[in-house]
Design a protein around this motif. Structure first.
Motif, PDB file in Angstrom:
ATOM      1  N   UNK A 162       0.827  -1.209   0.000  1.00 49.25           N
ATOM      2  CA  UNK A 162       0.000   0.000   0.000  1.00 49.25           C
ATOM      3  C   UNK A 162       0.863   1.262   0.000  1.00 49.25           C
ATOM      4  N   UNK A 163       1.956   1.240   0.741  1.00 43.01           N
ATOM      5  CA  UNK A 163       2.865   2.398   0.755  1.00 43.01           C
ATOM      6  C   UNK A 163       3.449   2.650  -0.633  1.00 43.01           C
ATOM      7  N   UNK A 164       3.812   1.553  -1.329  1.00 44.20           N
ATOM      8  CA  UNK A 164       4.445   1.689  -2.655  1.00 44.20           C
ATOM      9  C   UNK A 164       3.474   2.149  -3.734  1.00 44.20           C
ATOM     10  N   UNK A 165       2.193   1.844  -3.572  1.00 42.89           N
ATOM     11  CA  UNK A 165       1.242   2.089  -4.661  1.00 42.89           C
ATOM     12  C   UNK A 165       0.289   3.258  -4.425  1.00 42.89           C
ATOM     13  N   UNK A 166       0.331   3.845  -3.234  1.00 37.71           N
ATOM     14  CA  UNK A 166      -0.585   4.944  -2.928  1.00 37.71           C
ATOM     15  C   UNK A 166       0.195   6.143  -2.411  1.00 37.71           C
ATOM     16  N   UNK A 167      -0.364   7.331  -2.636  1.00 35.46           N
ATOM     17  CA  UNK A 167       0.328   8.559  -2.229  1.00 35.46           C
ATOM     18  C   UNK A 167       0.160   8.861  -0.751  1.00 35.46           C
ATOM     19  N   UNK A 168      -0.991   8.478  -0.207  1.00 37.10           N
ATOM     20  CA  UNK A 168      -1.243   8.782   1.202  1.00 37.10           C
ATOM     21  C   UNK A 168      -0.644   7.698   2.078  1.00 37.10           C
ATOM     22  N   UNK A 169       0.078   8.131   3.078  1.00 38.24           N
ATOM     23  CA  UNK A 169       0.734   7.209   4.001  1.00 38.24           C
ATOM     24  C   UNK A 169      -0.303   6.495   4.860  1.00 38.24           C
ATOM     25  N   UNK A 170       0.089   5.345   5.383  1.00 39.64           N
ATOM     26  CA  UNK A 170      -0.789   4.643   6.335  1.00 39.64           C
ATOM     27  C   UNK A 170      -0.609   5.203   7.749  1.00 39.64           C
ATOM     28  N   UNK A 171       0.340   6.136   7.907  1.00 39.91           N
ATOM     29  CA  UNK A 171       0.572   6.772   9.211  1.00 39.91           C
ATOM     30  C   UNK A 171      -0.037   8.170   9.192  1.00 39.91           C
ATOM     31  N   UNK A 172      -1.162   8.327   9.887  1.00 44.02           N
ATOM     32  CA  UNK A 172      -1.920   9.580   9.853  1.00 44.02           C
ATOM     33  C   UNK A 172      -2.056  10.157  11.263  1.00 44.02           C
ATOM     34  N   UNK A 173      -1.654  11.406  11.399  1.00 45.13           N
ATOM     35  CA  UNK A 173      -1.871  12.152  12.642  1.00 45.13           C
ATOM     36  C   UNK A 173      -3.023  13.122  12.381  1.00 45.13           C
ATOM     37  N   UNK A 174      -4.031  13.083  13.225  1.00 47.53           N
ATOM     38  CA  UNK A 174      -5.198  13.957  13.036  1.00 47.53           C
ATOM     39  C   UNK A 174      -5.223  15.011  14.134  1.00 47.53           C
ATOM     40  N   UNK A 175      -5.223  16.282  13.694  1.00 46.39           N
ATOM     41  CA  UNK A 175      -5.383  17.408  14.616  1.00 46.39           C
ATOM     42  C   UNK A 175      -6.853  17.811  14.566  1.00 46.39           C
ATOM     43  N   UNK A 176      -7.519  17.836  15.718  1.00 43.45           N
ATOM     44  CA  UNK A 176      -8.948  18.168  15.771  1.00 43.45           C
ATOM     45  C   UNK A 176      -9.105  19.659  16.037  1.00 43.45           C
ATOM     46  N   UNK A 177      -9.753  20.344  15.087  1.00 41.89           N
ATOM     47  CA  UNK A 177      -9.985  21.787  15.233  1.00 41.89           C
ATOM     48  C   UNK A 177     -11.415  21.960  15.725  1.00 41.89           C
TER      49      UNK A 177
END
Length: 783
Positions: free
Chosen positions: A470-485
């Motif tokens: 998935x890392x090799x074939x997609x632009x979005x990383x599987x590691x996501x940090x979400x900041x809640x506004x």
């Protein structure tokens, strides 16, 4: 044993040995009940148990969990085609069937499922009449080239390339949000807890195996917390095999050590009974076994063997002069029940310090280990001596011990040289150098994960191979940090809010370790640009509130909540290494301090990277507190037992050296301090102190008799030293089998505990007598 000696024996000894039959019947009844309870134990785990629920960042995530369906506990399923691309009837029909199968899996949040076949994945374009759009898959089937071309156009206009659709158009992703608990289909008023093991099994059987089996041109790749935990639970089953191997190895070593079949079998049986009691008690108390605590039964068994060996060894020595098995058993019990009790209570309290860590899975591991050690006090310090009082040591083993005791033993005579006045200073200097070496390199140990993918599993595991795909074939990383506004209702689209989010996105995008940042602002800019003939000059925020409201109305689901009071900022990271997480969260906190006010709050943190960042913070704060607590407890126990500061120093300094060198080993092996490895610190200290307690207890006995230090140490080695050496190697060999586990964190624990058990043993044999040469005054002990 004479009546006089029986009367002067300690009360606890008289209570046990004067009621042997009652003791055995009581143990038999309890063991039968515990065996039934143990048979009910099942592997269990929970998303919430793996995270520090009390941490403010996690509290923020839980507060807004309902508004971020796709950003919490979810999995991603990539359906790939090997030959050809996704624009084929074969692929789209397969994807549709996979989507339908996943939709009906228990625990799936069906309303928020996303794939090319779900209506919430849409395309948008700007025409001369304004905006146009619709679902990406707007046909019931794709049977003609014309239909497939329409699909291609819709995908290109959807903005999902690199996110739901692979950059090379050879796979697409199904995003599957999960519910920790969901309504029972047969009784809607009842909630069922998500069973990660069963869910993972269904993914393998109904999704991966079925679709790959029927079409070799299709491959399925699955990642996410639930799948990772499912793979860990699957690995638990194989761990049972290592228990069997450890059992066999231990039995062979026991037989070599004791040269007595019946005492070896009884020692083994008592340790197995301890494991059965521990498992039964855990079920009775409402606990199960998760991937982290599954190794505790191994430890309980190994600790049981180590203390059982001390009893058998003492009884073997006492049998030389005793008039029978009963007398030998009582003498062995009398000589060991105090040091044995102190050692085991130290172990148990040491494990209980894990309760200081605000992560439920570590607390449960601490409870499981403490319960196991408490059980050993009964099975190995009470049941074993009582059984041996009936069975006794074989005559051949007694004769062998008598023969060994009657002549000099070169090995122990050589090792007693560690207490020699000329050798002791050299040992102390070496220890000081080792301390300096360990402290220097131990500073390089990092908090958290140091490897990509799932560090709990090996790099070549199925999960990590899927993650790599998935890392090799997609632009979005599987590691996501979400900041809640967070804002008051209807204020998430206010210009001041949007402008602040835009500033945060800019700072994140230019931070090392960040791939990109996406939020409501990203969409709003695109819409505003589209409303102005696609001119790049208009790719900016409008100060007109009506324009902003119109712009966000086209934002995909999840970009803001229904009340417009929460707008998550998704920060895609290169990895989830500790250094990356620390850098990104520090930048967000600095930004929040600058921009937060009563109407606008930037809150950390959701997403898998946010959860790991919070976990790292908790572990970093807890590890020193836990280490200090476990050492304070052990020191107080030793002080209460020996009533001597020099005695405590002789026992604790070798233990501290092992802890320091273990830190250096972690740095060399690239093992970070995390949920899986943090308990090793308490386990290593708690179990390791046993060696020093047993050796010093026996050494003190001989010093009281007036023997010089080196001679006293020689006599100690001939008795207790032999058992300690055997115990150290047996414990090390038992946990060394974990190194071959399919689960990497279990292999890491195996490496670290093997090292700590061996070094604790070596430190007690080598450094303790050297320290005693400088610290202990025999005349004070005799007085």
């Amino acid at each position: 044993m004479s009546a006089h000696h029986q009367e002067t024996a300690p009360f606890i000894e008289r209570l046990i040995f004067n009621n042997r039959l009652v003791v055995l019947l009581l143990f038999a009844a309890i063991t039968l009940f515990m065996a039934f309870q143990a048979s009910q134990v099942r592997p269990v785990t929970s998303f919430d148990k793996m995270i520090p629920l009390q941490h403010p960042w996690i509290a923020n995530m839980i507060e807004h969990r309902d508004d971020m369906a796709n950003l919490g506990n979810s999995i991603r399923i990539a359906v790939a085609i090997k030959d050809g691309d996704i624009f084929s009837t074969e692929y789209m029909e397969t994807l549709k069937r996979v989507n339908d199968e996943v939709f009906f899996l228990p625990g799936v949040d069906r309303a928020n499922l996303r794939s090319l076949w779900t209506p919430n994945v849409r395309w948008t374009e700007v025409t001369e009449y304004g905006f146009d759009g619709g679902p990406v898959a707007d046909k019931p089937a794709y049977l003609t080239e014309e239909d497939l071309e329409d699909l291609r156009v819709n995908i290109l206009k959807s903005g999902e390339i690199g996110r739901l659709v692979a950059n090379n158009f050879k796979s697409t992703i199904i995003e599957v949000p999960l519910q920790e608990s969901y309504p029972n289909p047969e009784n809607q008023g009842e909630l069922i807890q998500l069973d990660y093991g069963e869910f993972s099994r269904l993914l393998e059987e109904k999704i991966r195996s079925e679709f790959q089996g029927e079409n070799p041109n299709i491959s399925i790749h699955i990642i996410g917390f639930a799948k990772k935990v499912g793979d860990l639970i699957e690995g638990i089953v194989k761990v049972v095999m290592y228990f069997g191997i450890a059992l066999l190895i231990t039995f062979v070593l026991l037989l070599i050590f004791t040269r007595c079949l019946k005492s070896s079998l009884i020692t083994l049986a008592c340790s197995v009974i301890a494991v059965v009691w521990q498992m039964g008690l855990l079920h009775t108390l409402g606990y199960g076994l998760d991937p982290y605590s599954i190794l505790v039964p191994f430890l309980v068994f190994a600790i049981g063997i180590s203390h059982g060996v001390q009893i058998i060894n003492a009884m073997s020595i006492e049998s030389i002069t005793a008039d029978g098995a009963y007398t030998a058993a009582r003498r062995a019990f009398r000589s060991l029940y105090i040091p044995g009790m102190v050692a085991l209570v130290s172990d148990g309290v040491g494990f209980a310090t894990l309760l200081l860590i605000e992560i439920e899975v570590i607390r449960e591991l601490g409870i499981a280990a403490s319960v196991g050690v408490g059980v050993i006090i009964l099975t190995n310090l009470v049941l074993l001596p009582v059984l041996m009082s009936y069975i006794g040591i074989s005559k051949s083993a007694v004769e062998r011990n008598r023969d060994l005791n009657s002549r000099p033993q070169r090995l122990w005579r050589g090792l007693s040289g560690f207490a020699h006045p000329a050798v002791a200073p050299i040992s102390v200097v070496i220890a000081v150098v080792a301390f300096a070496f360990g402290i220097y390199h131990g500073q390089k140990v990092e908090i958290g994960d140091l490897d990509p993918g799932a560090p709990e599993l090996h790099a070549d595991s199925r999960y990590n191979m899927d993650n790599d795909f998935i890392i090799r074939n997609y632009s979005t990383s599987s590691d996501v940090l979400v900041v809640m506004v967070s804002t008051p209702p209807e204020m998430c689209s206010a210009y001041e809010t949007m402008e602040a989010i835009d500033q945060l996105e800019w700072r994140m995008a230019n931070l090392s370790g960040v791939q990109s940042a996406v939020s409501l602002v990203t969409v709003a800019k695109q819409v505003i640009m589209g409303n102005n003939e696609g001119s790049l000059k208009w790719q900016a925020l409008s100060r007109n509130q009506d324009n902003l409201n119109t712009a966000i109305s086209r934002a995909p689901e999840g970009m803001f909540n229904a009340a417009c009071s929460l707008a998550p900022v998704m920060v895609f990271l290169n990895d989830h290494k500790a250094e990356t997480l620390k850098r990104v969260t520090a930048e967000v906190e600095a930004f929040a301090e600058e921009y937060n006010n009563e109407n606008l709050q930037f809150k950390l943190a959701a997403g898998n990277a946010g959860i790991e960042a919070a976990t790292n913070v908790v572990i970093e704060k807890s590890q020193i507190k836990m280490l200090i607590t476990v050492y304070v407890v052990v020191i107080l126990m030793c002080l209460a037992t020996f009533r001597s500061i020099p005695a405590v120093l002789c026992i604790i300094i070798p233990l501290a050296l092992t802890s320091v060198l273990a830190n250096a080993l972690m740095a060399f092996l690239g093992i970070g301090v995390k949920v899986a490895t943090l308990p090793v610190i308490a386990l290593g200290v708690g179990i390791g102190v046993d060696y020093g307690i047993y050796i010093y207890s026996r050494l003190e006995t001989y010093l009281r008799q007036g023997l010089p230090l080196q001679d006293a140490y020689y006599e100690t080695l001939k008795t207790t030293g032999k058992a300690v050496t055997f115990t150290g190697f047996t414990l090390a060999i038992g946990v060394a089998t974990w190194i071959f586990s399919d689960i990497k964190f279990q292999a890491d624990m195996g490496i670290l505990l093997t090292f700590m058990f061996l070094w604790n043993m070596f430190g007690a044999l080598w450094l303790l007598p050297a320290l005693a040469r400088f610290l202990v005054r025999p005349e004070k002990i005799r007085s």
